[in-house]
Scaffold this motif. Sequence first.
Motif, short mmCIF file in Angstrom:
data_model
loop_
_atom_site.label_atom_id
_atom_site.label_comp_id
_atom_site.label_asym_id
_atom_site.label_seq_id
_atom_site.Cartn_x
_atom_site.Cartn_y
_atom_site.Cartn_z
N UNK A 276 -7.44 -1.94 -13.94
CA UNK A 276 -6.39 -2.87 -14.34
C UNK A 276 -5.08 -2.18 -14.02
N UNK A 277 -4.25 -2.84 -13.22
CA UNK A 277 -3.05 -2.19 -12.67
C UNK A 277 -1.85 -3.13 -12.78
N UNK A 278 -0.74 -2.60 -13.26
CA UNK A 278 0.53 -3.33 -13.28
C UNK A 278 1.20 -3.10 -11.93
N UNK A 279 1.42 -4.14 -11.17
CA UNK A 279 1.97 -4.02 -9.82
C UNK A 279 3.32 -3.29 -9.85
N UNK A 280 3.39 -2.21 -9.09
CA UNK A 280 4.59 -1.37 -8.91
C UNK A 280 5.10 -0.72 -10.18
N UNK A 281 4.31 -0.69 -11.24
CA UNK A 281 4.75 -0.03 -12.47
C UNK A 281 3.87 1.17 -12.81
N UNK A 282 2.81 1.37 -12.05
CA UNK A 282 1.89 2.48 -12.30
C UNK A 282 1.62 3.18 -10.97
N UNK A 283 1.04 4.37 -11.06
CA UNK A 283 0.72 5.16 -9.87
C UNK A 283 -0.54 4.65 -9.19
N UNK A 284 -0.45 4.52 -7.90
CA UNK A 284 -1.56 4.14 -7.04
C UNK A 284 -1.11 4.53 -5.64
N UNK A 285 -2.01 4.95 -4.78
CA UNK A 285 -1.55 5.38 -3.47
C UNK A 285 -0.91 4.22 -2.71
N UNK A 286 0.08 4.55 -1.89
CA UNK A 286 0.98 3.59 -1.27
C UNK A 286 0.28 2.43 -0.56
N UNK A 287 -0.67 2.73 0.29
CA UNK A 287 -1.34 1.67 1.05
C UNK A 287 -2.05 0.67 0.16
N UNK A 288 -2.76 1.15 -0.86
CA UNK A 288 -3.47 0.25 -1.77
C UNK A 288 -2.48 -0.57 -2.58
N UNK A 289 -1.40 0.05 -3.01
CA UNK A 289 -0.36 -0.66 -3.76
C UNK A 289 0.19 -1.83 -2.95
N UNK A 290 0.46 -1.60 -1.67
CA UNK A 290 0.98 -2.64 -0.80
C UNK A 290 -0.10 -3.65 -0.41
N UNK A 291 -1.32 -3.18 -0.23
CA UNK A 291 -2.43 -4.06 0.13
C UNK A 291 -2.75 -5.07 -0.95
N UNK A 292 -2.69 -4.65 -2.21
CA UNK A 292 -2.95 -5.58 -3.32
C UNK A 292 -1.97 -6.74 -3.32
N UNK A 293 -0.74 -6.49 -2.90
CA UNK A 293 0.29 -7.55 -2.88
C UNK A 293 0.00 -8.62 -1.82
N UNK A 294 -0.88 -8.31 -0.87
CA UNK A 294 -1.23 -9.27 0.18
C UNK A 294 -2.41 -10.15 -0.21
N UNK A 295 -3.10 -9.78 -1.28
CA UNK A 295 -4.35 -10.44 -1.64
C UNK A 295 -4.17 -11.57 -2.65
N UNK A 296 -5.14 -12.47 -2.65
CA UNK A 296 -5.21 -13.56 -3.63
C UNK A 296 -6.44 -13.33 -4.49
N UNK A 297 -6.46 -13.96 -5.63
CA UNK A 297 -7.57 -13.81 -6.56
C UNK A 297 -8.89 -14.20 -5.90
#
Length: 183
Positions: free
Chosen positions: A116-137
């Motif tokens: 469970x991750x808060x977008x851009x508020x927690x640590x996650x490696x850069x590529x995965x952080x950006x990749x999640x923003x491209x995805x839909x449920x």
Amino acid sequence: MRTILYLIGLSLLLFSCKTPEARRPVSIKSGSFITESINRNKQLAAKEEARIKKIMDNDTLHDYITSEGGFWYYYNKKDTTSKITPKFGDIVNFNYNVKDLNGNTIYSKEELDTITYYIDKEELFLGLREGLKLMKEGEVVTFLFPSYQAYGYYGDDHKIGTNIPLMSEVTLNKITKESTTEN
């Protein structure tokens, strides 16, 4: 007596006001270390990207997409009806694995469990952080990350070493909208 005090005060005022002089460095260094480091990183990035492009060229089953962030991905399962993607502050629930570019599993989905991750508020490696923003449920996406989009020079201090490009299959289970803006 007054005249002498005025003269002393005037002379102190005139001779004590001096423009500051710049201090010079003890040793002068050129930017050669930084220039060499930049060149090494460019060569490493080019080598990793060439390896990823070779993998994509040999994989005729998938249509790869190049992201603006400098990584590549394809959809294993795509949602064509929804328009909702996570934004800053939204909560996402997802599963993922981490593999090297040869397909060897470094961390399995079971090992990493559900995140469970808060977008851009927690640590996650850069590529995965950006990749999640491209995805839909409900989507499942496979990402190919060069090392500078993954764990970079430092690795993860466990199983991922220095400058290792990675492959990751991500399943976005749920998006909980917490942002103030609507999609």
